[in-house]
Design a protein around this motif. Structure first.
Motif, PDB file in Angstrom:
ATOM      1  N   MET A 141       0.824  -1.202   0.000  1.00 48.40           N
ATOM      2  CA  MET A 141       0.000   0.000   0.000  1.00 48.40           C
ATOM      3  C   MET A 141       0.861   1.256   0.000  1.00 48.40           C
ATOM      4  SD  MET A 141      -3.500  -0.680   2.154  1.00 48.40           S
ATOM      5  CE  MET A 141      -2.776  -1.091   3.728  1.00 48.40           C
ATOM      6  N   PHE A 142       1.904   1.284   0.852  1.00 52.87           N
ATOM      7  CA  PHE A 142       2.735   2.488   0.910  1.00 52.87           C
ATOM      8  C   PHE A 142       3.596   2.642  -0.336  1.00 52.87           C
ATOM      9  CE2 PHE A 142       1.400   2.791   5.281  1.00 52.87           C
ATOM     10  CZ  PHE A 142       1.399   4.153   5.498  1.00 52.87           C
ATOM     11  N   SER A 143       3.932   1.535  -1.003  1.00 51.90           N
ATOM     12  CA  SER A 143       4.721   1.637  -2.235  1.00 51.90           C
ATOM     13  C   SER A 143       3.917   2.270  -3.368  1.00 51.90           C
ATOM     14  CB  SER A 143       5.216   0.250  -2.670  1.00 51.90           C
ATOM     15  OG  SER A 143       4.151  -0.532  -3.202  1.00 51.90           O
ATOM     16  N   LEU A 144       2.607   2.418  -3.187  1.00 50.59           N
ATOM     17  CA  LEU A 144       1.761   3.087  -4.178  1.00 50.59           C
ATOM     18  C   LEU A 144       1.821   4.610  -4.043  1.00 50.59           C
ATOM     19  CD1 LEU A 144      -1.403   0.791  -3.803  1.00 50.59           C
ATOM     20  CD2 LEU A 144       0.326   0.669  -5.614  1.00 50.59           C
ATOM     21  N   LEU A 145       2.474   5.088  -2.980  1.00 48.69           N
ATOM     22  CA  LEU A 145       2.517   6.525  -2.710  1.00 48.69           C
ATOM     23  C   LEU A 145       3.887   7.101  -3.064  1.00 48.69           C
ATOM     24  CD1 LEU A 145       0.781   6.486   0.779  1.00 48.69           C
ATOM     25  CD2 LEU A 145      -0.203   7.404  -1.330  1.00 48.69           C
ATOM     26  N   PRO A 146       3.942   8.230  -3.787  1.00 47.76           N
ATOM     27  CA  PRO A 146       5.234   8.843  -4.129  1.00 47.76           C
ATOM     28  C   PRO A 146       5.827   9.555  -2.924  1.00 47.76           C
ATOM     29  CG  PRO A 146       3.435  10.226  -4.908  1.00 47.76           C
ATOM     30  CD  PRO A 146       2.798   8.974  -4.355  1.00 47.76           C
ATOM     31  N   VAL A 147       7.161   9.586  -2.868  1.00 48.76           N
ATOM     32  CA  VAL A 147       7.815  10.242  -1.735  1.00 48.76           C
ATOM     33  C   VAL A 147       7.530  11.745  -1.717  1.00 48.76           C
ATOM     34  CG1 VAL A 147       9.653   8.541  -1.502  1.00 48.76           C
ATOM     35  CG2 VAL A 147       9.982  10.497  -3.014  1.00 48.76           C
ATOM     36  N   GLU A 148       7.177  12.313  -2.862  1.00 48.61           N
ATOM     37  CA  GLU A 148       6.855  13.739  -2.903  1.00 48.61           C
ATOM     38  C   GLU A 148       5.666  14.089  -2.014  1.00 48.61           C
ATOM     39  OE1 GLU A 148       9.217  12.741  -6.393  1.00 48.61           O
ATOM     40  OE2 GLU A 148       7.353  11.906  -5.620  1.00 48.61           O
ATOM     41  N   ALA A 149       4.866  13.075  -1.695  1.00 50.17           N
ATOM     42  CA  ALA A 149       3.683  13.307  -0.853  1.00 50.17           C
ATOM     43  C   ALA A 149       4.009  13.267   0.639  1.00 50.17           C
ATOM     44  CB  ALA A 149       2.608  12.270  -1.174  1.00 50.17           C
ATOM     45  N   LYS A 150       5.279  13.072   0.997  1.00 52.76           N
ATOM     46  CA  LYS A 150       5.669  12.873   2.395  1.00 52.76           C
ATOM     47  C   LYS A 150       5.114  13.952   3.319  1.00 52.76           C
ATOM     48  CE  LYS A 150       9.712  12.951   5.444  1.00 52.76           C
ATOM     49  NZ  LYS A 150      11.198  13.038   5.525  1.00 52.76           N
ATOM     50  N   ASP A 151       5.418  15.221   3.007  1.00 50.08           N
ATOM     51  CA  ASP A 151       5.016  16.306   3.909  1.00 50.08           C
ATOM     52  C   ASP A 151       3.503  16.411   4.020  1.00 50.08           C
ATOM     53  OD1 ASP A 151       7.649  16.897   4.406  1.00 50.08           O
ATOM     54  OD2 ASP A 151       7.746  18.551   2.960  1.00 50.08           O
ATOM     55  N   ASP A 152       2.808  16.219   2.898  1.00 50.48           N
ATOM     56  CA  ASP A 152       1.348  16.280   2.913  1.00 50.48           C
ATOM     57  C   ASP A 152       0.764  15.134   3.738  1.00 50.48           C
ATOM     58  OD1 ASP A 152       1.295  18.541   1.341  1.00 50.48           O
ATOM     59  OD2 ASP A 152       1.025  17.442  -0.540  1.00 50.48           O
ATOM     60  N   ILE A 153       1.358  13.954   3.629  1.00 52.67           N
ATOM     61  CA  ILE A 153       0.878  12.797   4.386  1.00 52.67           C
ATOM     62  C   ILE A 153       1.070  13.031   5.882  1.00 52.67           C
ATOM     63  CG2 ILE A 153       1.284  10.350   4.901  1.00 52.67           C
ATOM     64  CD1 ILE A 153       2.077  10.026   1.916  1.00 52.67           C
ATOM     65  N   ILE A 154       2.263  13.475   6.260  1.00 54.93           N
ATOM     66  CA  ILE A 154       2.552  13.710   7.681  1.00 54.93           C
ATOM     67  C   ILE A 154       1.620  14.780   8.238  1.00 54.93           C
ATOM     68  CG2 ILE A 154       4.271  14.556   9.326  1.00 54.93           C
ATOM     69  CD1 ILE A 154       6.422  13.230   7.562  1.00 54.93           C
ATOM     70  N   SER A 155       1.458  15.869   7.503  1.00 57.36           N
ATOM     71  CA  SER A 155       0.577  16.949   7.963  1.00 57.36           C
ATOM     72  C   SER A 155      -0.852  16.457   8.129  1.00 57.36           C
ATOM     73  CB  SER A 155       0.606  18.119   6.975  1.00 57.36           C
ATOM     74  OG  SER A 155       1.879  18.697   6.924  1.00 57.36           O
ATOM     75  N   TYR A 156      -1.299  15.659   7.168  1.00 59.03           N
ATOM     76  CA  TYR A 156      -2.677  15.150   7.216  1.00 59.03           C
ATOM     77  C   TYR A 156      -2.894  14.253   8.430  1.00 59.03           C
ATOM     78  CZ  TYR A 156      -6.770  12.331   6.199  1.00 59.03           C
ATOM     79  OH  TYR A 156      -7.975  11.684   6.310  1.00 59.03           O
TER      80      TYR A 156
END
Length: 221
Positions: A53-68
């Motif tokens: 599941m996490f391999s489907l997410l790009p690393v560019e989304a890191k900050d947005d994911i953490i903030s969310y």
């Protein structure tokens, strides 16, 4: 009786919802729901499924994911009181989570310190998010597919004479619940315990957990 050691899940237990599922629903990478269903019906291991599941997410989304995650996560009612209670009663409390370090640690920080926190880690050095599993299965684990292997952690920490209390809510807590001396469960874990005729006590808030542990230990807070 000697003081039991408490092993508490995080996602869906300390928090009111499952943060991994919340991330997937929010960012909605194609194919994640299929993987989720495979984890739940146990056709693939938890370790394989969560990594997929996490391999489907790009690393560019890191900050947005953490903030969310930090913005939407809701701590279950009574948790702060429960942590204070375990300290007062000198009951060891370990958080053992299939969650990921980048949200587990900051969400728990206001409530610590704990006797220990065990969870998975995230590697953001590639194109997609790669999970790292520092607490894998020992040779005794019947699953051999856990991410953070809760029964292995428990065996490592428990010692020969102490009793274990497992608090959890989901399939990731199932192997730990099967070997626990006492189970406090909600949601899917409660259903699995019922099906397998494993004795457990249900809960929705940590104020209820305090009362349950009081009754189990025979010590009134």
């Amino acid at each position: 009786m000697s003081k039991p050691i408490i092993f508490c899940d995080f996602d869906g237990t300390v928090t009111a919802n499952d943060n991994i599922i919340a991330i997937m629903k929010k960012f909605n990478p194609p194919g994640w729901e299929t993987v989720k269903n495979q984890i739940l019906d146990q056709s693939i291991s938890i370790r394989e499924g969560v990594a997929k599941m996490f391999s489907l997410l790009p690393v560019e989304a890191k900050d947005d994911i953490i903030s969310y995650v930090l913005e939407q996560a809701e701590i279950r009612e009574g948790f702060s009181d429960f942590v204070a209670y375990t300290k007062q009663q000198q009951l060891p409390l370990y958080i053992v989570s299939g969650g990921i370090d980048f949200f587990v640690y900051p969400l728990l920080e206001p409530f610590g310190p704990f006797d220990g926190i065990y969870c998975n880690s995230a590697d953001f050095s590639g194109d997609t998010i790669k999970l790292v599993f520092p607490h894998g299965c020992d040779e005794t684990c019947t699953s051999q597919g856990c991410g953070c292997c809760k029964p292995s952690v428990i065996r490592d920490l428990l010692g020969s004479s102490a009793k274990s209390i497992v608090i959890g809510d989901s399939i990731s807590d199932w192997e730990a619940a099967k070997q626990a001396d006492f189970v406090i469960a909600r949601d899917l874990l409660a259903e699995k315990c019922q099906e397998a005729d494993i004795d457990y006590k249900p809960f929705e808030t940590f104020h209820e957990v305090i009362a349950i542990v009081d009754d189990y230990t025979g010590v009134k807070s």
